[in-house]
Design a protein around this motif. Structure first.
Motif, PDB file in Angstrom:
ATOM      1  N   ARG A 299       0.832  -1.200   0.000  1.00  0.00           N
ATOM      2  CA  ARG A 299       0.000   0.000   0.000  1.00  0.00           C
ATOM      3  C   ARG A 299       0.869   1.253   0.000  1.00  0.00           C
ATOM      4  NH1 ARG A 299      -5.591  -0.243   1.789  1.00  0.00           N
ATOM      5  NH2 ARG A 299      -5.285   1.935   2.376  1.00  0.00           N
ATOM      6  N   GLN A 388      -5.487  -1.239  10.444  1.00  0.00           N
ATOM      7  CA  GLN A 388      -6.615  -0.644   9.731  1.00  0.00           C
ATOM      8  C   GLN A 388      -6.710  -1.186   8.307  1.00  0.00           C
ATOM      9  OE1 GLN A 388      -6.327   3.601   9.233  1.00  0.00           O
ATOM     10  NE2 GLN A 388      -8.550   3.861   9.250  1.00  0.00           N
ATOM     11  N   ILE A 389      -5.577  -1.286   7.618  1.00  0.00           N
ATOM     12  CA  ILE A 389      -5.589  -1.807   6.256  1.00  0.00           C
ATOM     13  C   ILE A 389      -6.019  -3.267   6.249  1.00  0.00           C
ATOM     14  CG2 ILE A 389      -4.130  -2.352   4.280  1.00  0.00           C
ATOM     15  CD1 ILE A 389      -2.474   0.109   4.934  1.00  0.00           C
ATOM     16  N   GLU A 392      -9.703  -3.350   6.682  1.00  0.00           N
ATOM     17  CA  GLU A 392     -10.351  -2.840   5.468  1.00  0.00           C
ATOM     18  C   GLU A 392     -10.396  -3.907   4.384  1.00  0.00           C
ATOM     19  OE1 GLU A 392      -9.668   0.693   2.099  1.00  0.00           O
ATOM     20  OE2 GLU A 392      -8.264   0.410   3.758  1.00  0.00           O
ATOM     21  N   ASN A 395     -12.833  -6.726   5.377  1.00  0.00           N
ATOM     22  CA  ASN A 395     -14.233  -6.307   5.217  1.00  0.00           C
ATOM     23  C   ASN A 395     -14.633  -6.251   3.744  1.00  0.00           C
ATOM     24  OD1 ASN A 395     -14.574  -6.095   7.960  1.00  0.00           O
ATOM     25  ND2 ASN A 395     -14.294  -3.879   8.021  1.00  0.00           N
ATOM     26  N   LEU A 396     -13.728  -5.769   2.899  1.00  0.00           N
ATOM     27  CA  LEU A 396     -14.058  -5.689   1.474  1.00  0.00           C
ATOM     28  C   LEU A 396     -14.190  -7.084   0.863  1.00  0.00           C
ATOM     29  CD1 LEU A 396     -11.833  -2.688   0.352  1.00  0.00           C
ATOM     30  CD2 LEU A 396     -14.329  -2.785   0.419  1.00  0.00           C
ATOM     31  N   GLU A 465     -13.508  -1.516  -5.136  1.00  0.00           N
ATOM     32  CA  GLU A 465     -12.960  -1.045  -3.860  1.00  0.00           C
ATOM     33  C   GLU A 465     -11.865  -1.970  -3.364  1.00  0.00           C
ATOM     34  OE1 GLU A 465     -13.475   1.547  -1.982  1.00  0.00           O
ATOM     35  OE2 GLU A 465     -15.159   2.526  -2.977  1.00  0.00           O
ATOM     36  N   ALA A 469      -8.011  -1.151  -2.708  1.00  0.00           N
ATOM     37  CA  ALA A 469      -7.419  -1.387  -1.391  1.00  0.00           C
ATOM     38  C   ALA A 469      -6.173  -2.255  -1.491  1.00  0.00           C
ATOM     39  CB  ALA A 469      -8.444  -2.044  -0.469  1.00  0.00           C
TER      40      ALA A 469
END
Length: 478
Positions: A299, A388-389, A392, A395-396, A465, A469
């Motif tokens: 990232r 956090q990543i 994320e 969840n995606l 998304e 990500a």
């Protein structure tokens, strides 16, 4: 069932069949087909956006600024040339001197290399004896080396290292901006396609009601249907036309939004027309199965934070360097040429030391404490960003799986609604159903199809998304 039909119903069916049939003119010349507009694909939008998006171009300009700042920092190691001349037009002594010199700071030490040439003419006072040279002048070369402070790092090398980190930060910021732009471009394209599919649904509804109106009016003339049915169908036509107009308006709004990402060769926005709509909403991009830790490490925002931590480490080294005492050694060689004093003719060499130390060192200690606090804060932020990543991405992935299942259910529901609507239209044609029920079936089919479009859009949006990500630059056409 057909035997049970009334005479009026049979006559109405014959009229309806006659209204549906279209006579073919045998002698009519075929009309030349106009070339269809090329279908706009997501790849077209992403390639255009990656090349011409103003946000990406702005980020590239900031990267060039960082390159320029790095070049400025490297200028601290430039070769410096000096020239100086002195003369005494008045006074007892008429001595004149001229000197040229050059020096360059070392890139692996805090010292420098230097050299020069000087020549003097005329008479000088005894206390100015160092200015006197032989007739052809004096050559001099030397070097200064830092043994403690500035040996491993100094302000010049620190500024260069931080400027190189700024270049990396600018490149990562460009990647981050480009990923965000491409994600929004995918979203704009998918919304445009979904809006076009909704227009097709509402237009089909409107055309069905409009085509039915002619048949109903013929049946009313024959007495097979009540006159109020024609009024009711006209009301239905107006309502469906209103839905179609609203959908067309939304399609134009989405086309305008898409033009921010779809641009021509000169970078000007291009508003796509409805004839470039694809027949269906596709996923466009598909997330790859990659390792979670590798996805997090790739990232740009995480890499940018790591670079900032490295820059903080450079500032910590600079602060620690200020605590060290300065111990410099200087070595110099010089030689005079030409007629003159024999004392100045031999090659001369000199070595010297310089030592200095600040006694209180409050400035250095303050900077060390400041940088240490900054490093602690950045490390905490790094750990939280990794967590956090990870959440994320997890969840995606869950959203993609759930959206795929819901899209499948919506497709199955739409297929069943289509079968029900087609069966009800056949029953209505045969007189076994009423106007209200066939309208309900058609509108249920439209609602189910709209839900199918929305479910497919949510699935495609969740995939986009997730691709963003994961910072999958290949999928995003970067």
């Amino acid at each position: 069932m057909i035997r049970a039909l009334t005479k009026g119903t049979m006559l109405a069916l014959l009229v309806s069949a006659a209204c549906i049939a279209v006579p073919v003119r045998a002698q009519e010349k075929p009309v030349a087909a106009t070339p269809a507009a090329r279908e706009l694909t997501l790849a077209d939008v992403l390639e255009s956006s990656a090349t011409h998006a103003p946000q990406i171009i702005e980020a590239m300009a900031r990267q060039r600024q960082a390159d320029a700042r790095a070049l400025t920092a490297q200028g601290a190691f430039d070769l410096v040339f000096n020239a100086e001349a002195n003369t005494r037009p008045l006074g007892y002594y008429d001595g004149s001197t001229a000197e040229v010199s050059a020096y360059r700071p070392m890139q692996n030490n805090g010292g420098q290399l230097y050299g020069g040439y000087r020549v003097s003419t005329g008479s000088f006072a005894s206390y100015d004896g160092k200015q006197i040279t032989n007739q052809l002048g004096e050559l001099k070369a030397g070097a200064v080396f830092s043994l403690l402070r500035d040996r491993m790092i100094d302000e010049r090398r620190g500024r260069v290292a931080i400027a190189e980190g700024d270049i990396e930060l600018a490149a990562l910021d460009r990647d981050l901006v480009a990923i965000g732009v491409q994600r929004r471009a995918i979203e704009a394209y998918q919304q445009w396609v979904a809006a076009g599919l909704r227009v097709r649904i509402y237009r089909e509804l409107f055309e069905l009601a409009e085509a039915r109106q002619a048949s109903i009016e013929e049946q009313i003339k024959l007495g097979a249907r009540p006159a109020i049915l024609g009024v009711e169908n006209q009301q239905n036509i107006m309502r469906r036309k209103s839905l179609m107009v609203q959908a067309e308006q939304n399609l134009q709004l989405q086309a305008n939004a898409l033009s921010l990402f779809l641009r021509d060769g000169l970078g000007q926005p291009v508003i796509p027309t409805a004839d470039r709509l694809p027949p269906r909403l596709t996923d466009g991009v598909t997330p790859r199965l990659v390792d979670q830790s590798a996805a997090i490490a790739g990232r740009p925002d995480l890499q940018a934070l790591v670079t900032r931590i490295e820059q903080a480490g450079i500032r910590a080294s600079l602060a620690a360097n200020e605590l060290k005492p300065r111990l410099d050694v200087r070595a110099e060689a010089s030689k005079d040429f030409g007629p003159g004093s024999p004392v100045r003719r031999p090659l001369e060499g000199a070595v010297g030391l310089r030592f200095s130390v600040p006694l209180e060192q409050r400035a250095a200690k303050g900077r060390i404490a400041e940088v240490a606090a900054e490093q602690d804060a950045l490390q905490v932020r790094l750990r939280f960003l990794e967590e956090q990543i990870g959440v994320e991405i997890a969840n995606l992935r869950t959203q993609v799986g759930g959206a795929e299942k819901l899209a499948g259910l919506a497709t199955a529901e739409a297929a069943l609604a289509r079968r029900m609507a087609e069966a009800e239209r056949r029953r209505f044609t045969l007189g076994a159903s009423d106007f209200l029920l066939v309208n309900l079936r058609e509108e249920s089919l439209a609602d189910a199809t709209i839900r199918e479009i929305d479910a497919n859009y949510r699935h495609a949006a969740a995939q986009a998304e997730l691709v963003a990500a994961l910072a999958d630059r290949e999928q995003l056409r970067l």
